[in-house]
Design an enzyme around this catalytic site. Structure first.
Site, PDB file in Angstrom:
ATOM      1  N   HIS A   1      51.180  29.717  59.205  1.00 42.48           N
ATOM      2  CA  HIS A   1      51.772  30.916  58.111  1.00 42.48           C
ATOM      3  C   HIS A   1      51.574  32.334  57.877  1.00 42.48           C
ATOM      4  O   HIS A   1      52.766  33.339  57.970  1.00 42.48           O
ATOM      5  CB  HIS A   1      51.023  30.506  57.066  1.00 42.48           C
ATOM      6  CG  HIS A   1      51.083  31.220  55.950  1.00 42.48           C
ATOM      7  ND1 HIS A   1      50.499  32.831  55.392  1.00 42.48           N
ATOM      8  CD2 HIS A   1      52.264  31.302  54.262  1.00 42.48           C
ATOM      9  CE1 HIS A   1      51.558  32.953  54.366  1.00 42.48           C
ATOM     10  NE2 HIS A   1      52.168  32.077  54.083  1.00 42.48           N
TER      11      HIS A   1
ATOM     12  N   GLU B   1      55.086  20.445  53.481  1.00 49.56           N
ATOM     13  CA  GLU B   1      55.649  22.152  53.542  1.00 49.56           C
ATOM     14  C   GLU B   1      54.757  22.654  54.816  1.00 49.56           C
ATOM     15  O   GLU B   1      53.565  22.057  54.721  1.00 49.56           O
ATOM     16  CB  GLU B   1      55.478  22.317  52.093  1.00 49.56           C
ATOM     17  CG  GLU B   1      56.057  23.839  52.383  1.00 49.56           C
ATOM     18  CD  GLU B   1      55.135  25.175  53.088  1.00 49.56           C
ATOM     19  OE1 GLU B   1      55.281  26.310  52.531  1.00 49.56           O
ATOM     20  OE2 GLU B   1      53.692  25.108  52.789  1.00 49.56           O
TER      21      GLU B   1
ATOM     22  N   HIS C   1      51.288  21.604  50.552  1.00 45.77           N
ATOM     23  CA  HIS C   1      51.661  22.647  50.580  1.00 45.77           C
ATOM     24  C   HIS C   1      50.419  22.908  52.353  1.00 45.77           C
ATOM     25  O   HIS C   1      50.098  23.149  52.166  1.00 45.77           O
ATOM     26  CB  HIS C   1      51.358  22.938  49.844  1.00 45.77           C
ATOM     27  CG  HIS C   1      51.197  25.093  49.994  1.00 45.77           C
ATOM     28  ND1 HIS C   1      49.730  25.990  50.324  1.00 45.77           N
ATOM     29  CD2 HIS C   1      52.517  25.930  50.252  1.00 45.77           C
ATOM     30  CE1 HIS C   1      50.459  27.344  50.592  1.00 45.77           C
ATOM     31  NE2 HIS C   1      52.314  27.042  50.790  1.00 45.77           N
ATOM     32  N   ARG C   2      51.160  23.625  53.737  1.00 51.21           N
ATOM     33  CA  ARG C   2      50.646  23.160  54.726  1.00 51.21           C
ATOM     34  C   ARG C   2      49.987  21.761  55.014  1.00 51.21           C
ATOM     35  O   ARG C   2      48.857  22.668  55.516  1.00 51.21           O
ATOM     36  CB  ARG C   2      49.909  24.647  54.963  1.00 51.21           C
ATOM     37  CG  ARG C   2      50.685  26.124  53.867  1.00 51.21           C
ATOM     38  CD  ARG C   2      49.740  27.388  54.361  1.00 51.21           C
ATOM     39  NE  ARG C   2      49.883  28.072  53.606  1.00 51.21           N
ATOM     40  CZ  ARG C   2      49.430  29.336  52.884  1.00 51.21           C
ATOM     41  NH1 ARG C   2      48.325  29.617  53.348  1.00 51.21           N
ATOM     42  NH2 ARG C   2      50.180  30.101  51.866  1.00 51.21           N
TER      43      ARG C   2
ATOM     44  N   GLU D   1      59.553  25.445  56.311  1.00 50.41           N
ATOM     45  CA  GLU D   1      59.748  27.099  56.135  1.00 50.41           C
ATOM     46  C   GLU D   1      59.923  28.255  56.817  1.00 50.41           C
ATOM     47  O   GLU D   1      59.112  28.195  58.052  1.00 50.41           O
ATOM     48  CB  GLU D   1      58.658  27.336  54.706  1.00 50.41           C
ATOM     49  CG  GLU D   1      59.308  28.975  54.264  1.00 50.41           C
ATOM     50  CD  GLU D   1      57.973  29.768  53.392  1.00 50.41           C
ATOM     51  OE1 GLU D   1      57.385  28.937  53.499  1.00 50.41           O
ATOM     52  OE2 GLU D   1      58.180  30.485  54.136  1.00 50.41           O
TER      53      GLU D   1
ATOM     54  N   ASP E   1      48.329  22.111  47.134  1.00 48.72           N
ATOM     55  CA  ASP E   1      47.131  21.914  48.363  1.00 48.72           C
ATOM     56  C   ASP E   1      46.539  20.671  47.741  1.00 48.72           C
ATOM     57  O   ASP E   1      46.503  20.060  49.409  1.00 48.72           O
ATOM     58  CB  ASP E   1      46.099  23.415  48.772  1.00 48.72           C
ATOM     59  CG  ASP E   1      46.918  24.473  47.784  1.00 48.72           C
ATOM     60  OD1 ASP E   1      47.640  24.684  49.352  1.00 48.72           O
ATOM     61  OD2 ASP E   1      46.197  25.313  47.342  1.00 48.72           O
TER      62      ASP E   1
ATOM     63  N   ASP F   1      54.778  26.011  57.760  1.00 46.81           N
ATOM     64  CA  ASP F   1      55.296  27.243  57.814  1.00 46.81           C
ATOM     65  C   ASP F   1      55.655  27.553  59.680  1.00 46.81           C
ATOM     66  O   ASP F   1      55.079  26.634  60.171  1.00 46.81           O
ATOM     67  CB  ASP F   1      54.168  28.670  57.525  1.00 46.81           C
ATOM     68  CG  ASP F   1      53.925  28.814  56.207  1.00 46.81           C
ATOM     69  OD1 ASP F   1      55.374  28.394  55.265  1.00 46.81           O
ATOM     70  OD2 ASP F   1      52.453  28.292  56.231  1.00 46.81           O
TER      71      ASP F   1
ATOM     72  N   LYS G   1      59.499  31.764  58.448  1.00 47.50           N
ATOM     73  CA  LYS G   1      59.279  32.912  58.368  1.00 47.50           C
ATOM     74  C   LYS G   1      59.449  33.660  59.210  1.00 47.50           C
ATOM     75  O   LYS G   1      59.953  33.433  60.182  1.00 47.50           O
ATOM     76  CB  LYS G   1      57.738  32.161  58.575  1.00 47.50           C
ATOM     77  CG  LYS G   1      56.378  32.624  57.649  1.00 47.50           C
ATOM     78  CD  LYS G   1      56.736  32.253  56.260  1.00 47.50           C
ATOM     79  CE  LYS G   1      55.847  31.801  55.477  1.00 47.50           C
ATOM     80  NZ  LYS G   1      55.895  31.989  54.246  1.00 47.50           N
TER      81      LYS G   1
HETATM   82  O1  G3P Z   1      57.146  26.693  50.419  1.00 45.88           O
HETATM   83  C1  G3P Z   1      56.347  27.631  49.255  1.00 45.88           C
HETATM   84  C2  G3P Z   1      55.088  28.354  50.189  1.00 45.88           C
HETATM   85  O2  G3P Z   1      54.549  28.463  51.089  1.00 45.88           O
HETATM   86  C3  G3P Z   1      56.036  29.659  50.009  1.00 45.88           C
HETATM   87  O3  G3P Z   1      54.204  30.951  50.028  1.00 45.88           O
HETATM   88  O4  G3P Z   1      52.848  32.128  51.757  1.00 45.88           O
HETATM   89  O5  G3P Z   1      52.828  29.875  51.209  1.00 45.88           O
HETATM   90  O6  G3P Z   1      54.097  29.964  52.352  1.00 45.88           O
HETATM   91  P1  G3P Z   1      53.524  30.951  51.294  1.00 45.88           P
HETATM   92 CA    CA Z   2      55.118  28.362  53.645  1.00 44.93          CA
END
Ligand code: G3P
Ligand code: CA
Length: 248
Positions: free
Chosen positions: A59, A44, A17-18, A119, A241, A46, A121
């Protein structure tokens, strides 16, 4: 608690995640490198537009939290964003880390042997969905042959537009909790996958998605124990994470 080694996601169903954002500053090349070092295959990340139309990996809709600068993405040019430090806020060891463009990130992922869940945004300063999805398309088309790309978004319109441009890519609808009419909503995109907050998972929902051939990944879990009961019911993958927790 000991976790049986045969229960959990396959290696290609663990998404950092990120990047490995528990280890390194989120959405930076350092975080992607940390994910690769942990053995992850997917990250993942953003993406959002700057004022001049450059697509960057970040993000928030401002640079305040994750860089040395301040202000809205909609007020920054690429040259201004590139001068910011995106690492020192996390740990002085990461001072000098930059806020990557999506193009730079895609190049780094190719070198690291990683694939990406991009992702999209949607922020108030974005002027046009068309501009946004064409910018994503232009950058992901530069990916290395071994880099796979999938798209996710909380905005169904962004997914629909991306699907029209790139019909072969996996599309994941993002929800906190899947709505009752998830099947209808996903057909409209069309999306084959949903990403939901792990706190909203239920065995009943997973049995339904399994029957429909829909993939479900849980975000953002940093404790394998909390997902244990869901793998057998049809949970497909996890966004975390700290990928090493799920990589066994
Ligand atoms: O991809 C899932 C998650 O990243 C969505 O929430 O706020 O971390 O982008 P956020
Ligand atoms: Ca995300």
């Amino acid at each position: 608690m000991n976790i049986p080694s045969d229960i959990g996601p396959s290696r290609d169903e663990v998404q950092a995640h990120r990047g490995a954002s528990a280890i390194a500053p989120e959405n930076t090349i350092a975080a992607f490198r940390a994910a690769a070092e942990q053995g992850a295959l997917w990250v993942e990340l953003d993406v959002a537009l700057l004022a001049d139309g450059t697509l960057v990996v970040i993000h928030d809709d401002t640079v305040d939290r994750t860089t040395s600068g301040t202000g809205s993405l909609g007020a920054l040019t690429h040259a201004e964003a590139a001068a910011l430090d995106a690492g020192a806020w996390f740990d002085p060891r990461y001072a000098g880390e930059r806020l990557p463009t999506l193009e730079e990130a895609i190049k780094a992922l190719g070198e690291l042997g990683l694939s990406a869940n991009v992702e999209i945004k949607q922020h108030k300063h974005h002027k046009s969905l068309d501009q946004l999805v064409h910018a994503v398309q232009a950058d992901i088309r530069k990916r290395a042959p071994r880099t796979e790309i999938m798209i996710s978004s909380f905005d169904p319109e962004a997914l629909k537009a991306m699907h029209s441009l790139e019909p072969d890519l996996e599309m994941a609808m993002l929800w906190w909790k899947a709505p009752e009419d998830w099947a209808d909503k996903m057909k409209l995109i069309p999306a084959t996958t949903m990403h939901v907050n792990y706190k909203t998972l239920s065995i009943g929902m997973l049995e339904e998605t399994s029957k429909s051939g829909i993939k479900v990944r849980a975000w953002t879990s940093n404790n394998p124990v909390e997902l244990l009961s869901f793998w057998g019911a049809g949970l497909t993958g996890v966004i975390t994470d700290n990928p090493k927790l799920f990589l066994g």
